[in-house]
Scaffold this motif. Sequence first.
Motif, short mmCIF file in Angstrom:
data_model
loop_
_atom_site.label_atom_id
_atom_site.label_comp_id
_atom_site.label_asym_id
_atom_site.label_seq_id
_atom_site.Cartn_x
_atom_site.Cartn_y
_atom_site.Cartn_z
N GLU A 274 32.99 28.99 29.21
CA GLU A 274 34.02 29.89 28.69
C GLU A 274 35.09 30.16 29.74
OE1 GLU A 274 34.43 31.30 25.51
OE2 GLU A 274 33.01 29.67 25.15
N ASP A 275 34.68 30.28 31.00
CA ASP A 275 35.65 30.49 32.07
C ASP A 275 36.53 29.26 32.25
OD1 ASP A 275 36.46 32.12 34.62
OD2 ASP A 275 36.04 30.09 35.35
N ALA A 276 35.95 28.06 32.12
CA ALA A 276 36.74 26.83 32.26
C ALA A 276 37.72 26.70 31.10
CB ALA A 276 35.81 25.62 32.32
N ARG A 277 37.28 27.11 29.92
CA ARG A 277 38.15 27.03 28.74
C ARG A 277 39.26 28.06 28.79
NH1 ARG A 277 38.56 29.66 24.16
NH2 ARG A 277 36.80 31.00 24.67
N ASP A 278 38.94 29.25 29.32
CA ASP A 278 39.91 30.36 29.37
C ASP A 278 39.80 31.03 30.74
OD1 ASP A 278 41.48 32.59 29.12
OD2 ASP A 278 40.20 33.59 27.64
N PRO A 279 40.70 30.74 31.67
CA PRO A 279 40.62 31.32 33.03
C PRO A 279 40.65 32.85 33.04
CG PRO A 279 42.15 29.48 33.00
CD PRO A 279 41.80 29.76 31.57
N GLY A 280 41.11 33.48 31.97
CA GLY A 280 41.13 34.93 31.90
C GLY A 280 39.95 35.51 31.15
N PHE A 281 38.91 34.70 30.94
CA PHE A 281 37.77 35.10 30.12
C PHE A 281 37.10 36.38 30.64
CE2 PHE A 281 33.07 34.70 29.55
CZ PHE A 281 33.02 34.94 28.19
N PHE A 282 36.74 36.41 31.92
CA PHE A 282 36.04 37.57 32.47
C PHE A 282 36.98 38.78 32.58
CE2 PHE A 282 33.19 34.20 33.99
CZ PHE A 282 31.97 34.74 33.66
N THR A 283 38.20 38.54 33.00
CA THR A 283 39.16 39.64 33.13
C THR A 283 39.43 40.29 31.79
OG1 THR A 283 40.21 38.56 35.02
CG2 THR A 283 41.48 40.27 33.88
N ARG A 284 39.59 39.46 30.76
CA ARG A 284 39.87 39.99 29.43
C ARG A 284 38.68 40.79 28.89
NH1 ARG A 284 43.60 36.90 28.18
NH2 ARG A 284 42.33 35.00 28.31
N ALA A 285 37.47 40.29 29.15
CA ALA A 285 36.28 41.00 28.68
C ALA A 285 36.16 42.35 29.36
CB ALA A 285 35.03 40.16 28.94
N LYS A 286 36.44 42.40 30.66
CA LYS A 286 36.34 43.67 31.38
C LYS A 286 37.39 44.66 30.90
CE LYS A 286 37.16 43.79 35.86
NZ LYS A 286 36.88 43.65 37.33
#
Length: 303
Positions: A274-286
């Motif tokens: 998911e991080d590779a697909r969307d570099p903002g994955f963790f930031t957006r979730a937080k």
Amino acid sequence: MADANRFLSRAAEAKRSSKRVELKEGLDDGSVELVRDIAALANSSGGVVVITGSADVDEELIHERLAHYAEPEFEGFELQEISRRGAPATAIVVEGAAGTPLVFTRQGRYTKPDGGEHVAFVRGGLYFRHGAKSEAATGADVRDFIKRQLDATRSQWLANIRQVMHAPDGAEVAVIETAERDEEGRPTLIRLTTDPHAPLYGQVDPDQSHPYRQKEVIREVNARLDGHTVNAFDVLSVRRVHQISEETRPEFVHVPKFGSPQYSDAFVDWLVEEDARDPGFFTRAKTKYLATRPRRRAAADST
């Protein structure tokens, strides 16, 4: 949380600290006293910490400090904004620890106003609430904790028995036949039918299918991420926003009867993908998760 409303009522009205309520004026540096009080309340079947004054209570920091100092993994608390005597305050509602108590894995120190150091808790320490204080465990504390776990298990057994007793007419109880056992006599294969040609279902060892604790998930993920790292709160945010639990994604999470959640290689792979697909994955979730957990300062600015 089942007792949240009761604890919040106490938090708003309490005039002094008690077994269920810890009143704090601001936070110590590093929040080690707060970590100690949350652990003691959790081990004592729950309560609430009330933060008054101008401090901005950072939920991410609390999760990080708990993960740093205590085991097993504990996420059973939430922040609520309350009013005390017309002034805003933050209530940290803590649920009781289930299965195993929280134990400190390293010493916690903080600096006193006069510059001296104070030990808030020691490595291997087990803390409970004794009146208005969070103190080292006594034999009675350990006995009471075990009794609460046994009572909870007994209640679950009785609930299961009631389910069987109230089963509709025509319902049948299935008896599982053990097909094979290991060297210690535990079933490794079970047959769900008397048909000898039916397929066999192997017992899955959760320590093999879900081998990681949260700290190990973070280590594995960070070893595979490109150019950045994540922490315990990042993983918590992803799980909450994407509703990942044992019920919704059993291939990702397993929660043992007595212990903290365990995670699979599939969960680690999914996080990395998911991080590779969307570099903002963790930031957006937080960001999404924190939007549901209003900060102390936001409440103060609205008054």
